[in-house]
Write a protein that holds these residues in place. Structure first.
Motif, PDB file in Angstrom:
ATOM      1  N   PRO A  78       0.819  -1.209   0.000  1.00  0.00           N
ATOM      2  CA  PRO A  78       0.000   0.000   0.000  1.00  0.00           C
ATOM      3  C   PRO A  78       0.856   1.264   0.000  1.00  0.00           C
ATOM      4  O   PRO A  78       1.761   1.402   0.800  1.00  0.00           O
ATOM      5  N   THR A  79       0.560   2.159  -0.913  1.00  0.00           N
ATOM      6  CA  THR A  79       1.294   3.416  -0.960  1.00  0.00           C
ATOM      7  C   THR A  79       0.310   4.563  -0.845  1.00  0.00           C
ATOM      8  O   THR A  79      -0.881   4.393  -1.028  1.00  0.00           O
ATOM      9  N   THR A  80       0.857   5.722  -0.574  1.00  0.00           N
ATOM     10  CA  THR A  80      -0.017   6.889  -0.547  1.00  0.00           C
ATOM     11  C   THR A  80      -0.143   7.406  -1.958  1.00  0.00           C
ATOM     12  O   THR A  80       0.671   7.108  -2.827  1.00  0.00           O
ATOM     13  N   THR A  81      -1.154   8.171  -2.180  1.00  0.00           N
ATOM     14  CA  THR A  81      -1.324   8.744  -3.506  1.00  0.00           C
ATOM     15  C   THR A  81      -1.531  10.227  -3.387  1.00  0.00           C
ATOM     16  O   THR A  81      -2.188  10.704  -2.474  1.00  0.00           O
ATOM     17  N   SER A  82      -0.935  10.944  -4.293  1.00  0.00           N
ATOM     18  CA  SER A  82      -1.105  12.382  -4.220  1.00  0.00           C
ATOM     19  C   SER A  82      -2.167  12.864  -5.197  1.00  0.00           C
ATOM     20  O   SER A  82      -2.425  14.037  -5.303  1.00  0.00           O
ATOM     21  N   THR A  83      -2.772  11.939  -5.926  1.00  0.00           N
ATOM     22  CA  THR A  83      -3.757  12.369  -6.921  1.00  0.00           C
ATOM     23  C   THR A  83      -5.073  12.720  -6.240  1.00  0.00           C
ATOM     24  O   THR A  83      -5.295  12.376  -5.094  1.00  0.00           O
ATOM     25  N   THR A  84      -5.901  13.300  -6.992  1.00  0.00           N
ATOM     26  CA  THR A  84      -7.212  13.872  -6.620  1.00  0.00           C
ATOM     27  C   THR A  84      -7.812  13.433  -5.283  1.00  0.00           C
ATOM     28  O   THR A  84      -7.376  13.845  -4.222  1.00  0.00           O
ATOM     29  N   THR A  85      -8.801  12.575  -5.356  1.00  0.00           N
ATOM     30  CA  THR A  85      -9.547  12.322  -4.127  1.00  0.00           C
ATOM     31  C   THR A  85      -8.951  11.159  -3.360  1.00  0.00           C
ATOM     32  O   THR A  85      -8.688  10.105  -3.895  1.00  0.00           O
ATOM     33  N   VAL A  86      -8.754  11.409  -2.092  1.00  0.00           N
ATOM     34  CA  VAL A  86      -8.247  10.353  -1.225  1.00  0.00           C
ATOM     35  C   VAL A  86      -9.421   9.839  -0.421  1.00  0.00           C
ATOM     36  O   VAL A  86     -10.161  10.609   0.170  1.00  0.00           O
ATOM     37  N   ASN A  87      -9.600   8.547  -0.395  1.00  0.00           N
ATOM     38  CA  ASN A  87     -10.705   7.979   0.355  1.00  0.00           C
ATOM     39  C   ASN A  87     -10.293   7.863   1.810  1.00  0.00           C
ATOM     40  O   ASN A  87      -9.362   7.133   2.141  1.00  0.00           O
ATOM     41  N   MET A  88     -10.993   8.582   2.680  1.00  0.00           N
ATOM     42  CA  MET A  88     -10.555   8.646   4.073  1.00  0.00           C
ATOM     43  C   MET A  88     -10.922   7.417   4.864  1.00  0.00           C
ATOM     44  O   MET A  88     -10.369   7.158   5.908  1.00  0.00           O
ATOM     45  N   GLU A  89     -11.939   6.696   4.404  1.00  0.00           N
ATOM     46  CA  GLU A  89     -12.434   5.598   5.241  1.00  0.00           C
ATOM     47  C   GLU A  89     -11.841   4.266   4.872  1.00  0.00           C
ATOM     48  O   GLU A  89     -11.634   3.428   5.725  1.00  0.00           O
ATOM     49  N   GLU A  90     -11.624   4.054   3.581  1.00  0.00           N
ATOM     50  CA  GLU A  90     -11.045   2.769   3.244  1.00  0.00           C
ATOM     51  C   GLU A  90     -10.051   2.945   2.112  1.00  0.00           C
ATOM     52  O   GLU A  90     -10.001   3.973   1.469  1.00  0.00           O
ATOM     53  N   GLY A  91      -9.248   1.923   1.910  1.00  0.00           N
ATOM     54  CA  GLY A  91      -8.235   1.998   0.872  1.00  0.00           C
ATOM     55  C   GLY A  91      -8.850   1.837  -0.499  1.00  0.00           C
ATOM     56  O   GLY A  91     -10.019   1.555  -0.655  1.00  0.00           O
ATOM     57  N   THR A  92      -8.034   2.015  -1.504  1.00  0.00           N
ATOM     58  CA  THR A  92      -8.488   1.870  -2.879  1.00  0.00           C
ATOM     59  C   THR A  92      -7.667   0.789  -3.545  1.00  0.00           C
ATOM     60  O   THR A  92      -6.455   0.714  -3.367  1.00  0.00           O
ATOM     61  N   LEU A  93      -8.335  -0.021  -4.299  1.00  0.00           N
ATOM     62  CA  LEU A  93      -7.663  -1.077  -5.056  1.00  0.00           C
ATOM     63  C   LEU A  93      -7.727  -0.664  -6.517  1.00  0.00           C
ATOM     64  O   LEU A  93      -8.795  -0.374  -7.029  1.00  0.00           O
ATOM     65  N   GLU A  94      -6.568  -0.596  -7.171  1.00  0.00           N
ATOM     66  CA  GLU A  94      -6.571  -0.205  -8.581  1.00  0.00           C
ATOM     67  C   GLU A  94      -5.980  -1.334  -9.395  1.00  0.00           C
ATOM     68  O   GLU A  94      -5.068  -2.019  -8.941  1.00  0.00           O
ATOM     69  N   CYS A  95      -6.460  -1.475 -10.599  1.00  0.00           N
ATOM     70  CA  CYS A  95      -5.972  -2.575 -11.399  1.00  0.00           C
ATOM     71  C   CYS A  95      -5.711  -2.096 -12.813  1.00  0.00           C
ATOM     72  O   CYS A  95      -6.482  -1.309 -13.361  1.00  0.00           O
ATOM     73  N   GLN A  96      -4.642  -2.589 -13.390  1.00  0.00           N
ATOM     74  CA  GLN A  96      -4.288  -2.189 -14.740  1.00  0.00           C
ATOM     75  C   GLN A  96      -3.833  -3.436 -15.488  1.00  0.00           C
ATOM     76  O   GLN A  96      -3.004  -4.191 -14.989  1.00  0.00           O
ATOM     77  N   VAL A  97      -4.390  -3.632 -16.658  1.00  0.00           N
ATOM     78  CA  VAL A  97      -4.026  -4.826 -17.425  1.00  0.00           C
ATOM     79  C   VAL A  97      -3.368  -4.380 -18.716  1.00  0.00           C
ATOM     80  O   VAL A  97      -3.833  -3.438 -19.349  1.00  0.00           O
ATOM     81  N   GLN A  98      -2.311  -5.064 -19.086  1.00  0.00           N
ATOM     82  CA  GLN A  98      -1.662  -4.689 -20.334  1.00  0.00           C
ATOM     83  C   GLN A  98      -1.263  -5.951 -21.082  1.00  0.00           C
ATOM     84  O   GLN A  98      -0.643  -6.849 -20.515  1.00  0.00           O
ATOM     85  N   TYR A  99      -1.602  -6.002 -22.336  1.00  0.00           N
ATOM     86  CA  TYR A  99      -1.114  -7.080 -23.180  1.00  0.00           C
ATOM     87  C   TYR A  99       0.250  -6.661 -23.701  1.00  0.00           C
ATOM     88  O   TYR A  99       0.431  -5.525 -24.110  1.00  0.00           O
ATOM     89  N   VAL A 100       1.197  -7.577 -23.707  1.00  0.00           N
ATOM     90  CA  VAL A 100       2.495  -7.252 -24.291  1.00  0.00           C
ATOM     91  C   VAL A 100       2.253  -6.942 -25.760  1.00  0.00           C
ATOM     92  O   VAL A 100       1.629  -7.729 -26.463  1.00  0.00           O
ATOM     93  N   PRO A 101       2.705  -5.778 -26.230  1.00  0.00           N
ATOM     94  CA  PRO A 101       2.326  -5.379 -27.593  1.00  0.00           C
ATOM     95  C   PRO A 101       2.804  -6.355 -28.638  1.00  0.00           C
ATOM     96  O   PRO A 101       3.902  -6.876 -28.560  1.00  0.00           O
ATOM     97  N   ASN A 102       1.987  -6.637 -29.578  1.00  0.00           N
ATOM     98  CA  ASN A 102       2.268  -7.473 -30.743  1.00  0.00           C
ATOM     99  C   ASN A 102       2.453  -8.942 -30.418  1.00  0.00           C
ATOM    100  O   ASN A 102       2.523  -9.754 -31.315  1.00  0.00           O
TER     101      ASN A 102
END
Lengths: 330, 299
Positions: free
Chosen positions: B76-100
């Motif tokens: 878990p890291t802190t984030t400096s972007t826009t809205t910080v959720n004060m009550e619970e953490g945020t789970l973010e997910c990013q999927v990437q296909y290796v190009p080609n």
């Protein structure tokens, strides 16, 4: 959570709502499995000259208005445009149907832009995955295999989503619009080489197809009467008794405190057993195993209700008054 | 310090690209669609689970046959972007296909319908989708996968324990040969445990393809389908389960199924999840930190 208008409810409001559902009395007095009646505006039912469809320049269009108690309403506008295109190599006998959902009014709300875009994409991907192959018979859209086929492009505009149940409403609107779409009758003009041998490769568009200008020969896309209906089952979790409540046609408040939602596309033709064409669960809650068959049974049970709980608003005078009351610029 | 090497099985040749075969199959529509399957219909493919292979907080590599997915957890890291959720953490997910390489391109080339060409010379070119179009299509698929992985894992992570923090999952799909959604979920789940992030339960996932067999009247249920089996299938069911709680976090079905067949498919998914859970547990218990300490996990 399906549109940018997700509400924030306090914990006690959520408890009140869920306890009401447990007693079979929701916020607006409905029972858990009651569906609200919605209004569909397509072209006029009367044969008089002043009846016209909501969008004159599209091949088919429909408006759906679902108003809840109070001033909330879900207002959907759907337009169908048809054009001729070259079919793909892997499926040369089929046309194409693309569904696109836009939620432009929510983009102006105060929520952050990124979250809005994600929510819009979510509605778009759910609807196109559930419905794109289950609406009409794609093979009937073919004109000349390998060369020409129809590309039906369905565009849905969510004008207002405050009464909740956006996905169900979009699906009903798409169905109504497609039922009122007229595919022009297109006849291939004969292309025979002078030597009488095999046909030349079909060249540019203008000389190969002839459009019949007689409107009475235009047809609706086949298979639309058997199109799938999407039913969204909303699952609420009651912590006090650790029980799960299943709701149909959720309002925005109920969606804000729900555990998760399951969107089921059911194909219920006359005379056959209803089959589930597609299913999608959204939301962050986890469903216990025993609940899965209950959810699918409820969705299948709700299809005849959903298909019949609408009324059609017809004449152009009604259109004008609907415009005035429903499209207030806020 | 993580191991500074990881070995992939069968990484010497990419999956065969056979455009001629797929075009031939499309012109002769009477060709029977049977494909030889070298394992029983309820058998999973050769499975390989590896942990702690990159320098991220937690990482996992999952190989389901030829489908290879790598997941890294940052947080878990802190984030400096826009809205910080004060009550619970945020789970973010990013999927990437290796190009080609990652995305099965055979599904895109020749499969796109295109607008009418303006002249006959350009008509041949109009059939091939441009790389820009392929990229937008892949981008949509990536976003959809990310949403689904997120919703299947969100029930397992007690986000109230991480207020104002962000846990990022980065999934890289090295090769997609079917069941990629299940592979992503398993990889993400293992990577979260490897990152020592508190989880209520492990999330396992399985995919089942339903194919109507021409010989017999009974439709076949194939567990852990490959990409070619998915293309030929009449319906595909994907299920993600919380392994010990036995609760469903992701449930997807595309294609028509009668209710009895749907129930059978879901039961087969559940069995697949159960066996997958055993493998995941073993992989976690066998994993040794480079310092020589074994991870203590209560799974």
């Amino acid at each position: 959570m399906a549109s940018g208008l997700a509400l924030q409810l306090s914990e006690s409001e959520k408890l009140y709502l869920i306890d009401g559902c447990a007693d079979n009395c929701r916020l607006d007095g409905r029972e858990r499995e009651d569906i609200r009646q919605y209004t569909i505006v397509t072209s006029s039912e009367t044969t008089s000259a002043d009846g016209h469809p909501p969008l004159m320049l599209s091949n088919g269009s429909a408006r759906l208005i679902l108003s809840s108690s109070g001033s909330t309403s879900t207002h959907i506008l759907c337009s169908v445009k048809v054009e001729v295109m070259t079919p793909s190599q892997s499926q040369p006998n089929q046309g194409n149907l693309i569904v696109h959902v836009e939620d432009s009014l929510a983009a102006n709300s105060s929520l952050s832009r990124k979250k809005n875009e994600e929510d819009r994409n979510r509605v778009q991907s759910i609807i196109s995955e559930l419905l794109a192959t289950n609406l009409i018979d794609l093979e009937s859209l073919c004109i000349i295999p390998y060369h020409y086929a129809f590309n039906v492009s369905v565009d849905v505009e969510i004008l207002s989503g405050t009464a909740g149940s956006i996905i169900d409403a979009c699906c009903h609107a798409i169905r109504a619009a497609l039922q009122n779409t007229l595919l022009p009758k297109v006849v291939p003009s004969s292309i025979v080489n002078d030597a009488g041998t095999s046909m030349d490769p079909v060249g540019s568009s203008s000389s190969d197809l002839m459009l019949e200008s007689d409107l009475s020969l235009a047809q609706t896309p086949s298979g639309i009467d058997n199109a799938a209906v999407v039913v969204t089952v909303t699952v609420c979790h009651r912590a006090l008794t650790n029980s799960y409540l299943l709701l149909l046609d959720a309002s925005l408040e109920e969606e804000a405190c729900c555990f998760c939602q399951v969107h089921v596309a059911v194909d219920a033709r006359e005379g056959t057993e209803p089959t589930i064409c597609a299913l999608r669960k959204t939301g962050n809650g986890s469903l216990p195993w025993e609940l899965l068959p209950e959810i699918t049974a409820l969705a299948v049970k709700a299809v005849p209700m959903a298909k019949s709980s609408f009324r059609v608003a017809g004449s152009s005078r009604n259109n004008a008054s609907l415009l005035q009351t429903q499209l207030d610029i806020q | 310090m993580p191991r500074n090497y990881a070995s992939l099985s069968n990484c010497y040749k990419p999956l065969p690209f056979n455009l001629a075969q797929s075009q031939q199959a499309s012109t002769t529509t009477t060709v029977s669609k049977k494909s030889k399957r070298d394992r029983a219909s309820h058998e999973l493919r050769v499975l390989r689970l590896e942990l702690g292979i990159t320098s991220a907080t937690g990482s996992a590599l999952v190989e389901l046959g030829h489908t290879k997915v790598l997941c890294q957890v940052i947080g878990p890291t802190t984030t400096s972007t826009t809205t910080v959720n004060m009550e619970e953490g945020t789970l973010e997910c990013q999927v990437q296909y290796v190009p080609n390489v990652g995305y099965p391109i055979t599904s895109l080339v020749g499969a796109a319908a295109s607008g009418l060409a303006l002249s006959s010379e350009t008509q041949q070119h109009a059939q091939q989708p441009t790389s820009g179009r392929i990229n937008t299509q892949i981008g949509g698929v990536e976003k959809e996968l990310a949403n689904q992985v997120l919703s299947s894992l969100a029930a397992a992570v007690p986000l109230k324990a991480y207020p104002k923090n962000v846990i990022q999952l980065q999934l890289t799909i090295l090769q997609d040969d079917g069941s990629v959604m299940s592979a992503c979920t398993i990889a993400a789940s293992l990577a979260l445990v490897n990152a020592s992030i508190e989880v209520y339960d492990m999330v396992t996932s399985a995919t089942v393809a339903v194919m109507n067999d021409e010989d017999t009247t009974q439709p076949k249920l194939l567990a852990d389908p490959t990409y070619s089996e998915l293309e030929q299938a009449d319906a595909v069911v994907t299920l993600s389960l919380l392994a010990n709680w036995k609760e469903v976090t992701l449930w997807n079905q595309s294609g028509r199924l009668s209710s009895t067949l749907a129930n059978e498919a879901i039961s087969l998914c559940r069995d697949g999840c159960r066996s997958m859970h055993k493998f995941m547990r073993n992989a976690l218990l066998d994993f040794e930190e480079p310092g020589g300490q074994k991870t203590t996990t209560q799974t």
